[in-house]
Design a protein around this motif. Structure first.
Motif, short mmCIF file in Angstrom:
data_model
loop_
_atom_site.label_atom_id
_atom_site.label_comp_id
_atom_site.label_asym_id
_atom_site.label_seq_id
_atom_site.Cartn_x
_atom_site.Cartn_y
_atom_site.Cartn_z
N LYS A 153 0.83 -1.19 0.00
CA LYS A 153 0.00 0.00 0.00
C LYS A 153 0.88 1.25 0.00
O LYS A 153 1.82 1.35 0.77
CB LYS A 153 -0.92 0.02 1.23
CG LYS A 153 -1.95 -1.11 1.25
CD LYS A 153 -2.85 -0.99 2.47
CE LYS A 153 -3.93 -2.07 2.48
NZ LYS A 153 -4.79 -1.95 3.68
N VAL A 154 0.52 2.19 -0.87
CA VAL A 154 1.25 3.45 -0.93
C VAL A 154 0.79 4.34 0.23
O VAL A 154 -0.41 4.55 0.43
CB VAL A 154 1.00 4.18 -2.27
CG1 VAL A 154 1.76 5.50 -2.29
CG2 VAL A 154 1.44 3.30 -3.43
N ARG A 155 1.74 4.84 0.99
CA ARG A 155 1.41 5.73 2.11
C ARG A 155 1.58 7.18 1.67
O ARG A 155 2.62 7.56 1.14
CB ARG A 155 2.30 5.43 3.32
CG ARG A 155 2.03 4.06 3.94
CD ARG A 155 2.83 3.88 5.21
NE ARG A 155 4.27 3.87 4.93
CZ ARG A 155 5.19 4.04 5.87
NH1 ARG A 155 4.85 4.24 7.13
NH2 ARG A 155 6.48 4.00 5.54
N PHE A 156 0.56 7.99 1.91
CA PHE A 156 0.58 9.40 1.58
C PHE A 156 0.60 10.23 2.86
O PHE A 156 -0.06 9.88 3.85
CB PHE A 156 -0.66 9.79 0.77
CG PHE A 156 -0.59 9.39 -0.68
CD1 PHE A 156 -0.07 10.24 -1.64
CD2 PHE A 156 -1.07 8.14 -1.08
CE1 PHE A 156 -0.01 9.86 -2.97
CE2 PHE A 156 -1.01 7.76 -2.41
CZ PHE A 156 -0.48 8.63 -3.36
N VAL A 157 1.36 11.31 2.83
CA VAL A 157 1.30 12.30 3.90
C VAL A 157 0.28 13.35 3.48
O VAL A 157 0.41 13.96 2.41
CB VAL A 157 2.67 12.96 4.13
CG1 VAL A 157 2.59 13.96 5.28
CG2 VAL A 157 3.73 11.91 4.39
N LEU A 158 -0.75 13.53 4.31
CA LEU A 158 -1.81 14.48 3.99
C LEU A 158 -1.97 15.48 5.13
O LEU A 158 -1.93 15.10 6.31
CB LEU A 158 -3.14 13.75 3.76
CG LEU A 158 -3.19 12.74 2.61
CD1 LEU A 158 -4.59 12.16 2.48
CD2 LEU A 158 -2.76 13.38 1.29
N PRO A 159 -2.13 16.76 4.81
CA PRO A 159 -2.34 17.76 5.85
C PRO A 159 -3.73 17.65 6.44
O PRO A 159 -4.70 17.35 5.73
CB PRO A 159 -2.16 19.09 5.10
CG PRO A 159 -2.50 18.76 3.69
CD PRO A 159 -2.10 17.35 3.46
N THR A 160 -3.81 17.90 7.75
CA THR A 160 -5.11 17.91 8.43
C THR A 160 -5.52 19.33 8.80
O THR A 160 -6.68 19.59 9.08
CB THR A 160 -5.06 17.04 9.70
OG1 THR A 160 -3.98 17.50 10.54
CG2 THR A 160 -4.81 15.58 9.34
N GLN A 161 -4.56 20.24 8.81
CA GLN A 161 -4.78 21.67 8.98
C GLN A 161 -3.44 22.34 8.70
O GLN A 161 -2.43 21.65 8.55
CB GLN A 161 -5.25 22.01 10.39
CG GLN A 161 -4.23 21.64 11.47
CD GLN A 161 -4.74 21.90 12.88
OE1 GLN A 161 -5.83 21.43 13.23
NE2 GLN A 161 -3.98 22.65 13.66
N ILE A 162 -3.40 23.67 8.62
CA ILE A 162 -2.13 24.35 8.46
C ILE A 162 -1.32 24.14 9.74
O ILE A 162 -1.72 24.56 10.82
CB ILE A 162 -2.33 25.85 8.19
CG1 ILE A 162 -3.15 26.09 6.92
CG2 ILE A 162 -0.97 26.55 8.10
CD1 ILE A 162 -2.51 25.62 5.65
N GLY A 163 -0.19 23.44 9.62
CA GLY A 163 0.65 23.18 10.78
C GLY A 163 0.55 21.76 11.31
O GLY A 163 1.16 21.44 12.33
N ALA A 164 -0.17 20.89 10.63
CA ALA A 164 -0.29 19.50 11.10
C ALA A 164 -0.59 18.58 9.93
O ALA A 164 -1.22 18.98 8.94
CB ALA A 164 -1.40 19.37 12.15
N ALA A 165 -0.10 17.33 10.04
CA ALA A 165 -0.30 16.36 8.96
C ALA A 165 -0.37 14.96 9.54
O ALA A 165 0.00 14.72 10.69
CB ALA A 165 0.85 16.45 7.95
#
Length: 389
Positions: free
Chosen positions: A359-371
């Motif tokens: 499975k490809v893991r993606f880094v996704l933002p949850t808000q400005i300043g956090a992911a």
């Protein structure tokens, strides 16, 4: 005004020195002698910390362009401090980041009779830093490495954290090792000779830290009128102790130091530093590391990740638009190169180092300043975003 940032890794802890003129103080910092020759703008090595206790032999690894600008100054600083110095020059460019180039470093290390107490100094951008670090990690099963980054990209990213390696024809950085430096020395003055395109590319990584870690950095970048050239960030304003450029360096290095100190070998948190890199690495690889440079690819990858995050409900379209505005302000590309097949990108993702259990893991933002990191995106979701880039 100089800044010292500590990367806390127990016995492998080290300092990041950010100071104008510090290139001429490298010898003083490596010997640990507070009275060693150094510019007045550079502080002495912290007396409360153990001396580095390095051997006398030093091999400087650089490329011809950087060495022509700064090689003599660095060799003089090291020689005056009592080191026996030799050097090895490698071609510049991501396409030379190969085992063949590392072999040249090994040959130079053998000629210089480097010992286990000896040190390799990387003078250059991220490519030189990665190769020199990998050579240090593997020569005599590991010798000292000191990073002296000369590009903004290397200063805020590649020189910190101990990731070293080279590319495989089928993917970026597939061959490598973790090997922490003994010191990272950053002289902002050397950025005056950095090509404008390379400066713009590095701003992608600075923006990245604002998106995933430091809200204040992101908001600072939003307030600046221009992000696309060194000259717009280099001046110190009235009443300020740092130029906007130095502020970006300090906050970016602090962000990476904090993340690495909590997760040295990417067991969890550190994976967020790969924000924008998943699709970005695919774009770099598929264009042969010639058409799109690393920072430009990361910018494209961040736009893609931002759209994926909106589609998957991780953050809002308004936040994605704020990110897009910063990337555009930095003069960076926001679309994949014309003619690049989305299916080829999807296939390339499967060879990424971040793939786990297929499975490809993606880094996704949850808000400005956090992911966050997720492997729950489907191929269909990714395929839907790619044509819009």
């Amino acid at each position: 005004m100089p800044s010292i940032i500590r990367v806390h890794l127990g016995p492998q802890s080290y300092n990041i020195l950010i100071a104008p003129g510090s290139l001429d103080a490298l010898g003083a910092w490596l010997t640990g002698h507070p009275d060693a020759p150094r510019p007045a703008t550079v502080p002495p090595p912290p007396a409360q910390e153990p001396a580095l206790k390095l051997g006398k032999k030093v091999l400087v690894v650089s490329n011809p362009v950087i060495f022509r600008y700064y090689g003599d100054r660095l060799l003089t600083a090291l020689t005056q401090a009592g080191f026996a110095v030799s050097h090895c020059l490698l071609p510049a460019g991501e396409r030379y980041k190969t085992l063949k180039s590392v072999q040249k470093i090994y040959d130079a290390a053998l000629d210089a009779r480097l010992e286990r107490s000896s040190t390799i100094v990387a003078l250059g951008g991220g490519v030189i830093g990665d190769m020199a670090g990998f050579a240090a990690a593997t020569w005599l099963r590991g010798i000292n490495v000191v990073q002296v980054p000369t590009s903004l990209l290397a200063m805020v990213d590649a020189a910190i954290g101990g990731k070293t390696g080279v590319n495989h024809p089928q993917g970026k950085n597939l061959i490598g090792a973790f090997h922490q430096p003994r010191l990272v020395l950053i002289d902002p003055e050397v950025l005056a000779t950095l090509p404008a395109r390379e400066f713009r590319a590095a701003m992608a990584e600075v923006i990245k830290y604002g998106v995933i870690w430091d809200t204040g950095l992101f908001e600072t970048l939003e307030k600046l009128p221009r992000l696309d050239h060194h000259r717009f960030l280099a001046e110190i304003g009235p009443g300020e102790t740092h130029s906007p450029l130095e502020e970006c360096l300090i906050r970016s290095c602090q962000a990476k130091a904090e993340v690495v100190s909590q997760d040295e070998k990417e067991g969890g948190l550190r994976a967020i530093l790969n924000y924008g890199h998943t699709i970005g690495h695919a774009v770099e690889s598929l264009t042969g590391y010639r058409q799109v440079n690393h920072g430009e690819a990361v910018a494209i990858g961040m736009v893609a990740a931002g759209q994926l995050a909106v589609a998957a409900g991780f953050w809002s379209a308004a936040e994605a638009d704020r990110q897009l505005a910063l990337i555009q302000k930095a003069g960076l590309p926001t679309q994949i190169p014309a003619g690049l097949d989305p299916d080829a990108i999807l296939a390339s993702l499967q060879t990424d180092k971040k793939v786990k259990d297929g499975k490809v893991r993606f880094v996704l933002p949850t808000q400005i300043g956090a992911a966050t990191v997720t492997d729950q995106l489907t191929t269909a979701q990714v395929r839907q975003v790619l044509p819009s880039l």
